[in-house]
Motif scaffolding. Structure first.
Motif, PDB file in Angstrom:
ATOM      1  N   PHE A   1     -26.909 -42.183 -13.995  1.00 23.09           N
ATOM      2  CA  PHE A   1     -26.024 -41.033 -14.063  1.00 23.09           C
ATOM      3  C   PHE A   1     -26.750 -39.937 -14.846  1.00 23.09           C
ATOM      4  O   PHE A   1     -27.140 -40.146 -15.995  1.00 23.09           O
ATOM      5  CB  PHE A   1     -24.722 -41.380 -14.787  1.00 23.09           C
ATOM      6  N   TYR A   2     -26.924 -38.777 -14.232  1.00 21.25           N
ATOM      7  CA  TYR A   2     -27.588 -37.679 -14.939  1.00 21.25           C
ATOM      8  C   TYR A   2     -26.559 -36.619 -15.310  1.00 21.25           C
ATOM      9  O   TYR A   2     -25.597 -36.371 -14.596  1.00 21.25           O
ATOM     10  CB  TYR A   2     -28.712 -37.079 -14.094  1.00 21.25           C
ATOM     11  N   LEU A   3     -26.761 -35.997 -16.476  1.00 24.66           N
ATOM     12  CA  LEU A   3     -25.793 -35.035 -16.987  1.00 24.66           C
ATOM     13  C   LEU A   3     -26.170 -33.596 -16.660  1.00 24.66           C
ATOM     14  O   LEU A   3     -25.296 -32.738 -16.538  1.00 24.66           O
ATOM     15  CB  LEU A   3     -25.643 -35.199 -18.504  1.00 24.66           C
ATOM     16  N   THR A   4     -27.474 -33.310 -16.564  1.00 21.89           N
ATOM     17  CA  THR A   4     -27.913 -31.937 -16.324  1.00 21.89           C
ATOM     18  C   THR A   4     -28.903 -31.891 -15.170  1.00 21.89           C
ATOM     19  O   THR A   4     -29.559 -32.890 -14.844  1.00 21.89           O
ATOM     20  CB  THR A   4     -28.580 -31.339 -17.569  1.00 21.89           C
ATOM     21  N   GLU A   5     -29.025 -30.721 -14.587  1.00 19.99           N
ATOM     22  CA  GLU A   5     -29.937 -30.554 -13.454  1.00 19.99           C
ATOM     23  C   GLU A   5     -31.388 -30.743 -13.884  1.00 19.99           C
ATOM     24  O   GLU A   5     -32.207 -31.239 -13.121  1.00 19.99           O
ATOM     25  CB  GLU A   5     -29.746 -29.175 -12.826  1.00 19.99           C
ATOM     26  N   ARG A   6     -31.699 -30.353 -15.110  1.00 18.57           N
ATOM     27  CA  ARG A   6     -33.083 -30.537 -15.592  1.00 18.57           C
ATOM     28  C   ARG A   6     -33.459 -32.015 -15.590  1.00 18.57           C
ATOM     29  O   ARG A   6     -34.547 -32.386 -15.162  1.00 18.57           O
ATOM     30  CB  ARG A   6     -33.219 -29.966 -17.006  1.00 18.57           C
ATOM     31  N   ASP A   7     -32.549 -32.891 -16.070  1.00 13.37           N
ATOM     32  CA  ASP A   7     -32.825 -34.335 -16.045  1.00 13.37           C
ATOM     33  C   ASP A   7     -32.962 -34.840 -14.612  1.00 13.37           C
ATOM     34  O   ASP A   7     -33.796 -35.693 -14.321  1.00 13.37           O
ATOM     35  CB  ASP A   7     -31.705 -35.096 -16.753  1.00 13.37           C
TER      36      ASP A   7
ATOM     37  N   GLY B   1     -24.014 -28.609 -25.055  1.00 15.91           N
ATOM     38  CA  GLY B   1     -23.236 -28.677 -26.288  1.00 15.91           C
ATOM     39  C   GLY B   1     -21.784 -28.975 -26.008  1.00 15.91           C
ATOM     40  O   GLY B   1     -21.160 -28.304 -25.180  1.00 15.91           O
ATOM     41  N   MET B   2     -21.235 -29.979 -26.694  1.00 12.90           N
ATOM     42  CA  MET B   2     -19.826 -30.310 -26.517  1.00 12.90           C
ATOM     43  C   MET B   2     -18.933 -29.157 -26.973  1.00 12.90           C
ATOM     44  O   MET B   2     -17.820 -28.994 -26.478  1.00 12.90           O
ATOM     45  CB  MET B   2     -19.480 -31.583 -27.288  1.00 12.90           C
TER      46      MET B   2
ATOM     47  N   ARG C   1     -29.526 -20.914 -20.361  1.00  8.99           N
ATOM     48  CA  ARG C   1     -30.578 -21.914 -20.532  1.00  8.99           C
ATOM     49  C   ARG C   1     -30.264 -23.171 -19.735  1.00  8.99           C
ATOM     50  O   ARG C   1     -29.095 -23.491 -19.511  1.00  8.99           O
ATOM     51  CB  ARG C   1     -30.716 -22.299 -22.011  1.00  8.99           C
ATOM     52  N   PRO C   2     -31.323 -23.914 -19.321  1.00  9.71           N
ATOM     53  CA  PRO C   2     -31.072 -25.215 -18.693  1.00  9.71           C
ATOM     54  C   PRO C   2     -30.260 -26.099 -19.634  1.00  9.71           C
ATOM     55  O   PRO C   2     -30.469 -26.097 -20.833  1.00  9.71           O
ATOM     56  CB  PRO C   2     -32.482 -25.777 -18.484  1.00  9.71           C
ATOM     57  N   GLY C   3     -29.347 -26.852 -19.081  1.00  9.48           N
ATOM     58  CA  GLY C   3     -28.472 -27.674 -19.893  1.00  9.48           C
ATOM     59  C   GLY C   3     -27.227 -26.911 -20.290  1.00  9.48           C
ATOM     60  O   GLY C   3     -26.111 -27.318 -19.970  1.00  9.48           O
ATOM     61  N   VAL C   4     -27.402 -25.773 -20.953  1.00  4.76           N
ATOM     62  CA  VAL C   4     -26.255 -24.953 -21.345  1.00  4.76           C
ATOM     63  C   VAL C   4     -25.510 -24.483 -20.105  1.00  4.76           C
ATOM     64  O   VAL C   4     -24.284 -24.567 -20.021  1.00  4.76           O
ATOM     65  CB  VAL C   4     -26.703 -23.755 -22.208  1.00  4.76           C
ATOM     66  N   ARG C   5     -26.261 -23.992 -19.113  1.00  8.19           N
ATOM     67  CA  ARG C   5     -25.597 -23.463 -17.926  1.00  8.19           C
ATOM     68  C   ARG C   5     -24.852 -24.543 -17.141  1.00  8.19           C
ATOM     69  O   ARG C   5     -23.956 -24.237 -16.365  1.00  8.19           O
ATOM     70  CB  ARG C   5     -26.598 -22.745 -17.014  1.00  8.19           C
ATOM     71  N   ASP C   6     -25.210 -25.817 -17.372  1.00  4.88           N
ATOM     72  CA  ASP C   6     -24.538 -26.906 -16.665  1.00  4.88           C
ATOM     73  C   ASP C   6     -23.084 -27.092 -17.100  1.00  4.88           C
ATOM     74  O   ASP C   6     -22.314 -27.742 -16.392  1.00  4.88           O
ATOM     75  CB  ASP C   6     -25.281 -28.231 -16.880  1.00  4.88           C
TER      76      ASP C   6
END
Length: 348
Positions: A141-147, A267-268, A285-290
């Motif tokens: 299971f991946y949480l962000t597109e970068r991963d 960030g939660m 940013r990657p991750g944040v935008r997700d």
């Protein structure tokens, strides 16, 4: 369904709060929400933050001693699958793949990252263990597109990659915020968080003088944060570290969250703020935008000038923001995604 769960980076009972611990606890709730009985299979923290070969060797030796008892526990409990949260080169899952193999059950990973550039360096043994764990998983299971990009590039044949958006450990939404001032929420750790606080100060200097800011958080770098905010006098109020109830009240009194998110995976706090209908002022940013409500104002400068422009822009309607959180980032949605991934692993 009886499941084994393990968080090698930070066990659920670790005394220091963090986003990683919060996410691990949320996952436990989501697995329980879908009707599973979940056992905490191990409490060993495998983290080596400095690339110390002796530390890695010691942890590997500890696993050799722990593994037989864990396998016995799994047989007695009747575990049907093993799920590990957060596997990467500084804190690999040294237990799960071997335990699942010995028990003959599927092995699943949540938030695994690939870092092959670490092979051959001071984390070589741990990087190899993290890669081996990623290879062993039937489902990741991946949480962000970068991963996802790295996982897809190196996924072994037959491995399923499932998108599990970060989520809040709740099935409902809080009351809608009704304030006008800005709110920042972040721990005050010098290396990790000061760049975001620096950007907040630069942004506040570009905003109208009546703009006020509350800051929720504390930590060893508080004096440095206070120095950054000193020029604004009473425009900035420090709330200190807040518990969940008082933090919810702070969200409810705000008009927008400002947190640039420098070097954040995600960030939660973004999800918590948007659950109250708050717009978010952050870098793209990657991750944040997700985890952010889709922007309607693309192309802004990501420095202080861009953040100030974002703060002064027309924001999405609070109800639309809450609807976005309900559709993608609450407990029932996460439970359904986890159930689907377990089905792909042949558990259901």
């Amino acid at each position: 369904m009886r499941l084994a769960f393990y968080a090698p980076l930070k066990p659920l009972a670790h005394p220091v709060p963090s986003g990683d611990r919060a996410m691990a606890r949320a996952l436990l709730l989501a697995l329980t929400h879908m009707g599973s009985q979940v056992d905490l299979a191990a409490s060993l923290r495998s983290r080596d933050g400095s690339g110390d070969v002796a530390v890695q060797r010691s942890l590997l030796d500890q696993v050799d001693h722990l593994l037989p008892d864990i396998v016995d526990q799994g047989r007695a409990a009747g575990w049907q699958a093993w799920i590990t949260y957060h596997n990467y080169y500084k804190a690999p899952d040294l237990i799960g793949p071997a335990a699942a193999r010995a028990l003959g059950i599927p092995y699943l990973l949540i938030e695994a990252t690939r870092a092959r550039k670490r092979l051959g360096g001071p984390w070589d043994a741990f990087a190899r263990a993290a890669e081996a764990a990623s290879d062993a998983a039937a489902v990741v299971f991946y949480l962000t597109e970068r991963d996802h990009e790295a996982l897809a590039a190196y996924a072994p044949s037959g491995q399923n990659l499932v998108h599990l958006p970060p989520f809040l450990p709740r099935a409902d939404l809080p009351i809608m915020a009704s304030g006008t001032h800005l709110l920042a929420v972040g721990m005050m750790r010098a290396a990790a968080k000061l760049p975001s606080y620096q950007l907040i100060a630069e942004t506040l200097a570009l905003l109208p003088s009546q703009t006020k800011l509350d800051i929720a958080g504390d930590g060893p770098a508080r004096a440095q944060v206070e120095a950054l905010m000193a020029p604004f006098g009473t425009r900035v109020q420090f709330l200190g570290a807040l518990g969940s109830n008082t933090l919810a009240q702070a969200y409810g009194r705000a008009g927008a969250l400002i947190w640039p998110g420098v070097d954040e995976a995600f960030g939660m706090t973004y999800l918590e703020a948007q659950a109250h209908g708050l717009p978010v002022i952050a870098q793209d940013r990657p991750g944040v935008r997700d985890v952010l409500y889709p922007r309607t104002y693309p192309g802004v400068d990501e420095g202080a000038a861009g953040l100030a422009a974002l703060a002064l822009s027309q924001h999405p309607a609070p109800q639309d923001i809450q609807d976005y959180i309900r559709a993608k980032h609450l407990l029932p949605v996460a439970a359904n995604t986890l159930r689907a991934g377990l089905a792909q692993a042949g558990v259901l």
